[in-house]
Enzyme design. Structure first.
Site, short mmCIF file in Angstrom:
data_model
loop_
_atom_site.label_atom_id
_atom_site.label_comp_id
_atom_site.label_asym_id
_atom_site.label_seq_id
_atom_site.Cartn_x
_atom_site.Cartn_y
_atom_site.Cartn_z
N GLU A 1 0.85 -1.19 0.00
CA GLU A 1 0.00 0.00 0.00
C GLU A 1 0.89 1.25 0.00
O GLU A 1 1.82 1.36 0.79
CB GLU A 1 -0.91 -0.01 1.23
CG GLU A 1 -1.63 1.27 1.55
CD GLU A 1 -2.50 1.77 0.41
OE1 GLU A 1 -2.49 3.00 0.17
OE2 GLU A 1 -3.17 0.95 -0.25
N GLY B 1 -22.62 1.17 -0.47
CA GLY B 1 -23.67 0.18 -0.30
C GLY B 1 -23.37 -1.09 -1.06
O GLY B 1 -22.65 -1.08 -2.06
N ARG C 1 -17.51 3.77 4.20
CA ARG C 1 -16.41 3.04 3.57
C ARG C 1 -15.26 2.83 4.56
O ARG C 1 -14.67 1.75 4.62
CB ARG C 1 -15.92 3.83 2.35
CG ARG C 1 -14.80 3.17 1.58
CD ARG C 1 -14.33 4.07 0.44
NE ARG C 1 -15.37 4.29 -0.53
CZ ARG C 1 -15.52 3.58 -1.64
NH1 ARG C 1 -14.70 2.56 -1.88
NH2 ARG C 1 -16.47 3.85 -2.50
N ARG D 1 -19.93 14.95 -1.56
CA ARG D 1 -20.41 13.98 -0.59
C ARG D 1 -20.56 14.63 0.78
O ARG D 1 -19.78 15.51 1.15
CB ARG D 1 -19.44 12.80 -0.48
CG ARG D 1 -19.23 12.02 -1.77
CD ARG D 1 -18.28 10.87 -1.52
NE ARG D 1 -18.16 9.97 -2.67
CZ ARG D 1 -17.16 9.97 -3.51
NH1 ARG D 1 -16.16 10.82 -3.36
NH2 ARG D 1 -17.13 9.11 -4.51
N ASP E 1 -11.28 -1.23 -9.48
CA ASP E 1 -11.19 0.00 -10.26
C ASP E 1 -9.96 0.04 -11.15
O ASP E 1 -9.96 0.73 -12.18
CB ASP E 1 -11.17 1.22 -9.33
CG ASP E 1 -12.55 1.59 -8.82
OD1 ASP E 1 -13.55 1.00 -9.30
OD2 ASP E 1 -12.64 2.47 -7.94
#
Length: 440
Positions: free
Chosen positions: A35, A48, A116, A198, A314
């Site tokens: 990462e 969701g 998230r 958001r 993604d």
């Protein structure tokens, strides 16, 4: 390569990467996650998952679904509602009612959402210490040929080795560039000319402004050149708000996907909407962050794999969020990869002579099983985003055609047979290997 074993490197520690790591650890596959950030830090936006994603979680490992359930918030209604964001009687959002365009039953499980960041935190708890390495931005991958491991070189000057590399490094994937080529336009996402703002609004504050009914379920408020999605998260303590706005300009930044904005700017896009949408926008803070909606619509990937390197989530098929299915499709990817890598590992333990061919075939099978469905999502997400903002003359919002389009596309996502996908993947993998063995 070590005889009879597989070492998997996952580049990227988002939801897809961590779920995949959980599934591989559960199957006793050696895995390391690299990462680039200093630590796990995800935005607090809502996310969701519908039934297809939860089924895929169970295939990856039941602990993944359990992690989601610990932070999930279920709607009080099992219906997903699309409403006309313009037409309401009166100006008091607590007592007006938006015109229902149509609704869809989500089944007994309903629709569940979460923050998230909270789901990511729960996934992290299921991963053993030492699996994740931080501050490992990928610089390059070197394929050193048959019988050799792949070499990962990081921006900090360190290196690592692995038998296979899986890129779960998001929309600006470095691994995608190695799979498709750095000069290939398909290696880079494009601006969809929409941005999102958001917000997570304290539920009591939201209820006071728009009432209980408009905060307890999933609502899509539609209108010209903008639309608004709301649903409860954080065990009902917060209302997740996502406001989408069409932007005719080019995105002004080449190095980031966010930009500072103001509530007034967003409010101007919703000025012609009814009192409910305007009241929800007014709950946002005065200073907001605009998130550019990038996707891979313009230049889809022609392959998700190159030898023993592949891309997932993604990194492979970044889609606009208008279907709310990107993360769920990443979980589906992880399910396919977990099963195929486990099968490959079993075959390698039986016979080490063809290990590179086995691994390449596993990834090629993943590409075959997943690419059509995931690239359909990219295309469909763009289309419904235009439909939600009344930009498609073929599907005006009050037409039966609009309802049919949204319904069949939504059902194609929600009702996907994950178990059949797994079965087909395993069958295709073994069939390909058998055919090659006969030819040889």
């Amino acid at each position: 390569m070590r005889e009879g074993s597989i070492n998997v490197a996952i580049v990227g520690g988002g939801i897809t990467g961590l779920a995949l790591a959980v599934g591989l650890v559960a199957r006793n596959i050696s895995v390391r996650v690299y990462e680039r950030a200093r630590n796990f830090h995800e935005i607090g936006a809502g996310i969701g998952f519908t039934s297809n994603a939860e089924k895929a979680m169970m295939v990856v490992d039941p602990s993944v679904q359990a992690a989601f359930k610990r932070v999930a918030t279920r709607n009080t209604s099992d219906w997903f509602q699309w409403v006309d964001g313009y037409n309401e009687d009166g100006e008091d959002a607590r007592h007006t009612k938006e015109t229902l365009l149509f609704e869809m039953y989500l089944g007994e499980r309903g629709f569940e959402g979460c923050r998230r960041s909270e789901f990511l935190a729960e996934l992290i708890k299921t991963i053993p210490p030492g699996v994740v390495a931080f501050q490992k931005g990928l610089h390059r991958i070197v394929d050193r040929g048959e019988g050799e491991t792949l070499l990962l070189a990081f921006c900090d000057g360190t290196t690592a080795e692995a038998d296979v590399v899986i890129g779960c490094d998001g929309i600006h994937s470095r691994v995608r560039q190695f799979v498709l080529g750095e000069d290939n336009p398909a290696s880079y996402p494009n601006y969809s000319h929409k941005f999102a703002v958001r917000g997570l609004i304290p539920m009591e504050r939201a209820k006071a402004v728009v009432g209980q009914a408009k905060t307890s379920t999933r609502l899509m408020h539609l209108g010209t050149d903008a639309h608004l999605l709301t649903f409860p998260v954080a065990l009902g303590s917060l209302l997740n708000v996502v406001a989408f706005v069409t932007d005719s300009d080019e995105w002004p930044h080449t190095d980031r996907m966010t930009s500072k904005g103001t509530k007034a700017e967003v409010a101007s896009a919703f000025a012609s909407f009814g009192p409910t949408a305007r009241a929800i926008i007014d709950l946002l803070p005065d200073e907001v962050e605009k998130w550019a909606v990038f996707d891979t619509y313009d230049h889809p990937a022609t392959a998700y794999t190159r030898g023993r390197i592949c891309i997932s989530g993604d990194a492979a098929h970044a889609a606009a969020p208008h279907h709310g299915a990107g993360a769920g499709f990443g979980i589906e990817d992880a399910a396919a990869l977990c099963v195929l890598i486990a099968d490959a590992s079993s075959l390698i333990h039986q016979s080490c002579s063809n290990r590179e061919d086995i691994l390449r075939t596993a990834f090629a099978t993943y590409d075959f099983i997943r690419r059509d469905r995931t690239q359909w999502l990219v295309q469909s997400s763009r289309l419904v985003g235009e439909m939600y903002e009344w930009q498609n003359p073929q599907t005006p919002c009050n037409s039966d055609n609009f309802r049919r389009e949204v319904k069949w596309r939504s059902r194609a996502i929600w009702d996907y047979d994950v178990e059949a996908m797994v079965h087909d993947a395993r069958e295709a993998f073994l069939k390909t290997l058998c055919n090659r063995a006969v030819r040889d």
